[in-house]
Design a protein around this motif. Sequence first.
Motif, PDB file in Angstrom:
ATOM      1  N   LYS A 147      -1.598  15.840  -3.290  1.00  0.00           N
ATOM      2  CA  LYS A 147      -2.866  16.307  -2.618  1.00  0.00           C
ATOM      3  C   LYS A 147      -3.795  16.856  -3.791  1.00  0.00           C
ATOM      4  O   LYS A 147      -4.877  16.591  -3.873  1.00  0.00           O
ATOM      5  N   MET A 179      -4.889  14.233  -6.169  1.00  0.00           N
ATOM      6  CA  MET A 179      -5.921  13.463  -5.446  1.00  0.00           C
ATOM      7  C   MET A 179      -7.267  13.991  -5.588  1.00  0.00           C
ATOM      8  O   MET A 179      -8.347  13.484  -5.746  1.00  0.00           O
ATOM      9  N   GLU A 223     -10.639  12.728  -7.642  1.00  0.00           N
ATOM     10  CA  GLU A 223     -11.795  12.478  -6.673  1.00  0.00           C
ATOM     11  C   GLU A 223     -13.088  13.184  -7.444  1.00  0.00           C
ATOM     12  O   GLU A 223     -14.071  12.922  -7.083  1.00  0.00           O
ATOM     13  N   GLU A 230     -10.488   4.446  -6.407  1.00  0.00           N
ATOM     14  CA  GLU A 230     -10.174   5.444  -5.297  1.00  0.00           C
ATOM     15  C   GLU A 230      -8.391   5.661  -5.406  1.00  0.00           C
ATOM     16  O   GLU A 230      -7.991   4.816  -6.313  1.00  0.00           O
ATOM     17  N   CYS A 231      -8.103   6.611  -4.434  1.00  0.00           N
ATOM     18  CA  CYS A 231      -6.570   6.803  -4.623  1.00  0.00           C
ATOM     19  C   CYS A 231      -5.979   6.863  -2.998  1.00  0.00           C
ATOM     20  O   CYS A 231      -6.697   7.579  -2.471  1.00  0.00           O
ATOM     21  N   PRO A 262      -2.742   8.333  -1.001  1.00  0.00           N
ATOM     22  CA  PRO A 262      -1.460   9.132  -0.975  1.00  0.00           C
ATOM     23  C   PRO A 262      -0.309   8.351  -0.238  1.00  0.00           C
ATOM     24  O   PRO A 262      -0.721   7.865   0.692  1.00  0.00           O
ATOM     25  N   LEU A 316       1.244   8.950  -5.567  1.00  0.00           N
ATOM     26  CA  LEU A 316      -0.175   8.494  -5.262  1.00  0.00           C
ATOM     27  C   LEU A 316      -0.470   7.169  -6.130  1.00  0.00           C
ATOM     28  O   LEU A 316      -0.392   6.994  -7.208  1.00  0.00           O
ATOM     29  N   VAL A 340      -3.236   5.033  -7.698  1.00  0.00           N
ATOM     30  CA  VAL A 340      -4.969   5.085  -8.259  1.00  0.00           C
ATOM     31  C   VAL A 340      -5.327   3.676  -8.614  1.00  0.00           C
ATOM     32  O   VAL A 340      -4.866   2.955  -9.381  1.00  0.00           O
TER      33      VAL A 340
END
Length: 248
Positions: A38, A41, A45, A54-55, A57, A62, A64
């Motif tokens: 988290k 991420m 961002e 974007e990524c 989870p 994660l 990417v």
Amino acid sequence: MSEKLLNTTSFALSPLGDSAVVVTFGNEIQYDIHKKIKIFMELLEHEPFVGFVECVPAYTNLTVFYDPLVVFNEQKHKEAGISPYEVVCSNIKKKLQQIETNKKMTHRTVSIPVCYGDEYGPDLEHVARYNDLTTDEVIRIHSSGEYLVYMIGFAPGFPFLGGLSEKIATPRRSSPRTTIPAGAVGIAGMQTGVYPISTPGGWQLIGQTPQTLFLPNENPPSLLQAGDIVKFYPISYEEYKEMKEERR
């Protein structure tokens, strides 16, 4: 308090096609791993590298996504002969060194009403029998928990929730249903979740919520996001009908 940075040997990078990198932080479903995912991420961002798209989870990693053409065009002015994948991996490693593992996380709490049992929870009695409990005890245990959204997947807006009590953990059905209605609340092993759309599935259904989880006209289109805390609370058949009517 001094910053505690992530041990850069505690992750692994691997390609996913030619436009994504999977960053793996471990191999178990744990809150600490979720926290790293988290935080990383949010860092990507807020401070994206050139070519970042974007990524997404998951429980332990994660993914990417990046635009290889944008990365290539940016890199060719600096150093030739390096692939977009290598460039992105280098950028990811630099970003990972910035992660503060002692950073405090905040969680949004979402309360979801559930009408348990009868036609809305056809497997509630089975879950109770399997765990040597009454149906009321299953409802009490399920509705008193706090569940972390680890990831959204399987179907649009489907939350995979951790934190289910071992007292009501129940294996999936041996024969999946061909159709499960949107809003169905189920249990599968040590997980609980809510079906956001009508779909086949093998989870044990214990209730139904009138709450809409998949919102295709909203941004984001999912009511729940990774990192949210979900609390369920029981409602009557009449309350369910009333709430359902209000959402039409």
